[in-house]
Scaffold this motif. Sequence first.
Motif, PDB file in Angstrom:
ATOM      1  N   ALA A 104       0.819  -1.208   0.000  1.00  0.00           N
ATOM      2  CA  ALA A 104       0.000   0.000   0.000  1.00  0.00           C
ATOM      3  C   ALA A 104       0.856   1.262   0.000  1.00  0.00           C
ATOM      4  N   ILE A 105       0.380   2.245  -0.752  1.00  0.00           N
ATOM      5  CA  ILE A 105       1.014   3.565  -0.805  1.00  0.00           C
ATOM      6  C   ILE A 105      -0.011   4.583  -0.329  1.00  0.00           C
ATOM      7  N   LEU A 106       0.338   5.356   0.703  1.00  0.00           N
ATOM      8  CA  LEU A 106      -0.562   6.407   1.188  1.00  0.00           C
ATOM      9  C   LEU A 106      -0.547   7.566   0.193  1.00  0.00           C
ATOM     10  N   LEU A 107      -1.703   7.855  -0.387  1.00  0.00           N
ATOM     11  CA  LEU A 107      -1.806   8.956  -1.343  1.00  0.00           C
ATOM     12  C   LEU A 107      -2.134  10.271  -0.642  1.00  0.00           C
ATOM     13  N   ARG A 108      -3.051  10.221   0.301  1.00  0.00           N
ATOM     14  CA  ARG A 108      -3.366  11.405   1.106  1.00  0.00           C
ATOM     15  C   ARG A 108      -4.150  10.969   2.342  1.00  0.00           C
ATOM     16  N   HIS A 109      -4.097  11.814   3.367  1.00  0.00           N
ATOM     17  CA  HIS A 109      -4.787  11.519   4.619  1.00  0.00           C
ATOM     18  C   HIS A 109      -5.292  12.843   5.174  1.00  0.00           C
ATOM     19  N   HIS A 110      -6.436  13.259   4.632  1.00  0.00           N
ATOM     20  CA  HIS A 110      -6.971  14.564   5.018  1.00  0.00           C
ATOM     21  C   HIS A 110      -8.478  14.417   5.201  1.00  0.00           C
ATOM     22  N   THR A 111      -9.264  14.728   4.183  1.00  0.00           N
ATOM     23  CA  THR A 111     -10.703  14.513   4.274  1.00  0.00           C
ATOM     24  C   THR A 111     -11.007  13.023   4.379  1.00  0.00           C
TER      25      THR A 111
ATOM     26  N   VAL B 253      -7.671   1.436  -5.444  1.00  0.00           N
ATOM     27  CA  VAL B 253      -7.494   2.529  -4.486  1.00  0.00           C
ATOM     28  C   VAL B 253      -8.521   2.332  -3.376  1.00  0.00           C
ATOM     29  N   VAL B 254      -8.055   2.293  -2.145  1.00  0.00           N
ATOM     30  CA  VAL B 254      -8.916   2.115  -0.977  1.00  0.00           C
ATOM     31  C   VAL B 254      -9.128   3.474  -0.319  1.00  0.00           C
ATOM     32  N   LYS B 255     -10.390   3.829  -0.152  1.00  0.00           N
ATOM     33  CA  LYS B 255     -10.748   5.133   0.412  1.00  0.00           C
ATOM     34  C   LYS B 255     -11.485   4.914   1.727  1.00  0.00           C
ATOM     35  N   ILE B 256     -10.870   5.340   2.828  1.00  0.00           N
ATOM     36  CA  ILE B 256     -11.434   5.173   4.160  1.00  0.00           C
ATOM     37  C   ILE B 256     -11.997   6.513   4.603  1.00  0.00           C
ATOM     38  N   ALA B 257     -13.292   6.548   4.862  1.00  0.00           N
ATOM     39  CA  ALA B 257     -13.960   7.802   5.193  1.00  0.00           C
ATOM     40  C   ALA B 257     -13.761   8.169   6.651  1.00  0.00           C
ATOM     41  N   ARG B 258     -13.820   9.463   6.922  1.00  0.00           N
ATOM     42  CA  ARG B 258     -13.794   9.933   8.305  1.00  0.00           C
ATOM     43  C   ARG B 258     -15.025   9.397   9.038  1.00  0.00           C
ATOM     44  N   PRO B 259     -14.929   9.204  10.353  1.00  0.00           N
ATOM     45  CA  PRO B 259     -16.053   8.621  11.105  1.00  0.00           C
ATOM     46  C   PRO B 259     -17.341   9.432  11.024  1.00  0.00           C
ATOM     47  N   ASP B 260     -17.247  10.750  10.737  1.00  0.00           N
ATOM     48  CA  ASP B 260     -18.466  11.557  10.702  1.00  0.00           C
ATOM     49  C   ASP B 260     -19.224  11.439   9.380  1.00  0.00           C
ATOM     50  N   LEU B 261     -18.680  10.708   8.408  1.00  0.00           N
ATOM     51  CA  LEU B 261     -19.399  10.456   7.162  1.00  0.00           C
ATOM     52  C   LEU B 261     -20.183   9.160   7.327  1.00  0.00           C
ATOM     53  N   THR B 262     -21.502   9.258   7.257  1.00  0.00           N
ATOM     54  CA  THR B 262     -22.350   8.109   7.565  1.00  0.00           C
ATOM     55  C   THR B 262     -22.313   7.073   6.453  1.00  0.00           C
ATOM     56  N   ILE B 263     -22.646   5.846   6.818  1.00  0.00           N
ATOM     57  CA  ILE B 263     -22.677   4.770   5.836  1.00  0.00           C
ATOM     58  C   ILE B 263     -23.786   5.020   4.818  1.00  0.00           C
ATOM     59  N   ASP B 264     -24.874   5.668   5.236  1.00  0.00           N
ATOM     60  CA  ASP B 264     -25.941   5.999   4.282  1.00  0.00           C
ATOM     61  C   ASP B 264     -25.427   6.971   3.218  1.00  0.00           C
TER      62      ASP B 264
END
Length: 292
Positions: A25-32, A42-53
């Motif tokens: 894995a290569i970290l592309l960015r870690h912000h939003t 590409v794996v995109k992990i959302a911030r906890p405040d972004l709901t699954i809905d």
Amino acid sequence: MFVEQRTRPVLREVCRLLDRSAANAILLRHHTNAVYAVDDVVVKIARPDLTIDSLRTVAGLVRWLDDAGFPTVRLVSAVEQPLIVDGFGVTVWERLDGAIARPVSTGELGGLLHTLHHLNIPPLPLPQLDPIPGIRHSIGMSAILTDDERRLLTDRLEGFADEFRTLSSPLGWGLIQSDPQVGNALRRDDGIAVLADWDGSRIGDRSWDVATVAVHCRRFANDAGFSAFADAYGWDPQTWDEFEDLCRLRELQMIATNARKSLPGTPAAEEVHRRIAGLRQGRYELTGWRIL
């Protein structure tokens, strides 16, 4: 806190599900979001405040766009999406590296938005565009703003709020991406430019997308690029008197959002303070910004 130490374990589990090695894995960015490239995905992990809905709506929108023939980055079909891993919402996308050697131009971006803005409204629960509450929240939650800076941004926001409520541009309402920029456009191996990053998609005045491109061009030293964009898009916003104030509101949103996300004493915080200092020069200053 939303930091790499928290998202790396999530990435390892996603890689296990995809039968890929997290060691690659290569970290592309870690912000939003936390965004990692792993082999051909590409794996995109959302911030906890972004709901699954919200993520389900994004996934549904991308599939709808693809079915409509619109050039968009695609979700990987090997797993049901979005995923929920250790409480984090995760999406997995095709990896497109064509823009590294041949970046997407503002002219191509103009063509993409022209096509997007002529699509019907999708049958999905997309929220309506209303940046005012979010800007107000970001100003209030920031850990880096001084009291004086907070007052300055709040006063500036209130000056734009009523005008935005009655906004009605010649472009009308429809599906908008809400953060279109060349950094959110990719290129397929066949050379086709595609739009990515649909998390902020809204139903709103299409002029918001055009103002976003204008802000990025003029704040990040690409004035000529906006002319190419406008030519390809097919509308000259200078013919609309309210466009400049809409750009100023969009800039205020960018400043407030980065003020909320930045930690004290960091280079990002320093850049936010510098941008706010520029605002003190007058309503129509155009201090160049550094990319965060």
